[in-house]
Design a protein around this motif. Structure first.
Motif, short mmCIF file in Angstrom:
data_model
loop_
_atom_site.label_atom_id
_atom_site.label_comp_id
_atom_site.label_asym_id
_atom_site.label_seq_id
_atom_site.Cartn_x
_atom_site.Cartn_y
_atom_site.Cartn_z
N GLN A 150 -91.91 0.40 -28.82
CA GLN A 150 -91.73 1.79 -29.23
C GLN A 150 -90.53 2.45 -28.56
N ILE A 151 -90.19 2.05 -27.35
CA ILE A 151 -89.09 2.71 -26.64
C ILE A 151 -87.78 2.57 -27.41
N GLY A 152 -87.59 1.45 -28.09
CA GLY A 152 -86.35 1.26 -28.85
C GLY A 152 -86.21 2.24 -29.99
N THR A 153 -87.23 2.35 -30.82
CA THR A 153 -87.14 3.26 -31.96
C THR A 153 -87.18 4.72 -31.49
N ASP A 154 -87.97 5.01 -30.47
CA ASP A 154 -88.04 6.38 -29.97
C ASP A 154 -86.70 6.82 -29.38
N TYR A 155 -86.07 5.95 -28.62
CA TYR A 155 -84.79 6.31 -28.02
C TYR A 155 -83.73 6.57 -29.10
N LEU A 156 -83.67 5.69 -30.07
CA LEU A 156 -82.72 5.88 -31.17
C LEU A 156 -83.00 7.20 -31.89
N ASP A 157 -84.26 7.48 -32.14
CA ASP A 157 -84.67 8.71 -32.81
C ASP A 157 -84.25 9.94 -32.02
N LYS A 158 -84.54 9.96 -30.72
CA LYS A 158 -84.22 11.13 -29.90
C LYS A 158 -82.71 11.26 -29.68
N PHE A 159 -82.02 10.15 -29.53
CA PHE A 159 -80.56 10.20 -29.38
C PHE A 159 -79.94 10.82 -30.63
N LEU A 160 -80.39 10.39 -31.79
CA LEU A 160 -79.88 10.94 -33.05
C LEU A 160 -80.25 12.41 -33.18
N ALA A 161 -81.50 12.76 -32.87
CA ALA A 161 -81.94 14.16 -32.98
C ALA A 161 -81.15 15.08 -32.06
N ILE A 162 -80.95 14.66 -30.82
CA ILE A 162 -80.18 15.48 -29.87
C ILE A 162 -78.74 15.60 -30.33
N SER A 163 -78.17 14.52 -30.84
CA SER A 163 -76.80 14.56 -31.36
C SER A 163 -76.67 15.55 -32.51
N ILE A 164 -77.63 15.52 -33.42
CA ILE A 164 -77.63 16.45 -34.56
C ILE A 164 -77.71 17.89 -34.07
N VAL A 165 -78.62 18.15 -33.14
CA VAL A 165 -78.81 19.50 -32.63
C VAL A 165 -77.56 20.00 -31.91
N ILE A 166 -77.00 19.20 -31.05
CA ILE A 166 -75.79 19.61 -30.31
C ILE A 166 -74.64 19.86 -31.28
N SER A 167 -74.49 19.00 -32.27
CA SER A 167 -73.43 19.19 -33.27
C SER A 167 -73.64 20.47 -34.06
N ALA A 168 -74.88 20.74 -34.44
CA ALA A 168 -75.19 21.95 -35.20
C ALA A 168 -74.91 23.21 -34.37
N ILE A 169 -75.28 23.18 -33.11
CA ILE A 169 -75.06 24.34 -32.25
C ILE A 169 -73.56 24.56 -32.03
N LYS A 170 -72.82 23.49 -31.85
CA LYS A 170 -71.37 23.63 -31.68
C LYS A 170 -70.72 24.18 -32.94
N ALA A 171 -71.29 23.88 -34.09
CA ALA A 171 -70.75 24.39 -35.36
C ALA A 171 -71.09 25.86 -35.57
N LEU A 172 -72.05 26.37 -34.81
CA LEU A 172 -72.47 27.77 -34.92
C LEU A 172 -72.24 28.47 -33.58
N PRO A 173 -70.99 28.76 -33.24
CA PRO A 173 -70.71 29.29 -31.91
C PRO A 173 -71.30 30.67 -31.63
N ARG A 174 -71.72 31.39 -32.65
CA ARG A 174 -72.24 32.74 -32.44
C ARG A 174 -73.76 32.76 -32.32
N TYR A 175 -74.40 31.59 -32.15
CA TYR A 175 -75.86 31.56 -32.10
C TYR A 175 -76.40 32.36 -30.91
N ARG A 176 -75.65 32.48 -29.82
CA ARG A 176 -76.11 33.21 -28.64
C ARG A 176 -76.40 34.67 -28.97
N GLN A 177 -75.65 35.24 -29.90
CA GLN A 177 -75.90 36.63 -30.29
C GLN A 177 -77.25 36.76 -30.99
N ILE A 178 -77.68 35.73 -31.66
CA ILE A 178 -78.97 35.77 -32.37
C ILE A 178 -80.13 35.75 -31.40
#
Length: 180
Positions: A150-178
């Motif tokens: 399970q650690i293999g699939t879980d790690y890949l899943d969380k790595f991808l999820a964190i990458s998506i989230v960080i990319s999305a936040i960087k694309a929305l620089p004004r999120y702090r105002q929200i």
């Protein structure tokens, strides 16, 4: 009042994101889950409590509507929400993405492995159960066998999820105002 409404809106959006992506991964039979992207998003934007609330609401809603087993694995969502909030909210640590993904993954994988062994005898609906049985047949403890697979699939899943989230936040620089 506006701040509270914004926080609730983000949590609701994150719950919907978990449900849609999790069901998409199930439908496409992907080797990853994608059901924690919203949990990680809420935890990153709003902190650990929001991550925990998002994960719990997602597990309950999915468990009642489409996948009963997500109720059993709700503690995994809680672990992910807590760890993502601690490690990613306000960027408190300067650790690398692979290390952050590992630290978010490990507690949830340990909990999921215990749930899989204690409630389901080490067998799940995923194709990885065959590999678990091979490792167990080679003499490894069943919990360790489940954890290693399970650690293999879980790690890949969380790595991808964190990458998506960080990319999305960087694309929305004004999120702090929200959220501020």
């Amino acid at each position: 009042m506006k701040k509270q409404t914004s926080r609730l809106t983000i949590i609701a959006l994150a719950v919907a994101l978990n449900i849609v992506l999790g069901n998409l991964a199930l439908f496409l039979r992907l080797p990853i889950y994608l059901d924690t992207v919203g949990t990680i998003l809420a935890a990153t934007l709003l902190g650990p409590v929001a991550g925990i609330i998002t994960g719990l609401c997602s597990a309950i809603f999915t468990g009642v509507t489409s996948d009963l087993f997500s109720l059993y694995f709700a503690p995994v969502q809680l672990c992910v929400g807590l760890m993502a909030g601690i490690l990613l909210h306000n960027k408190r640590t300067a650790w690398s993405l692979p290390l952050k993904a590992l630290l978010v993954t490990l507690p949830g994988t340990l909990v999921a492995s215990l749930i899989t062994v204690l409630l389901f005898g080490g067998i799940t609906s995923s194709g990885s159960s065959m590999l678990v049985q091979v490792l167990h047949g080679l003499g490894l403890n069943q919990t360790l066998s489940v954890f290693l697979v399970q650690i293999g699939t879980d790690y890949l899943d969380k790595f991808l999820a964190i990458s998506i989230v960080i990319s999305a936040i960087k694309a929305l620089p004004r999120y702090r105002q929200i959220v501020s």
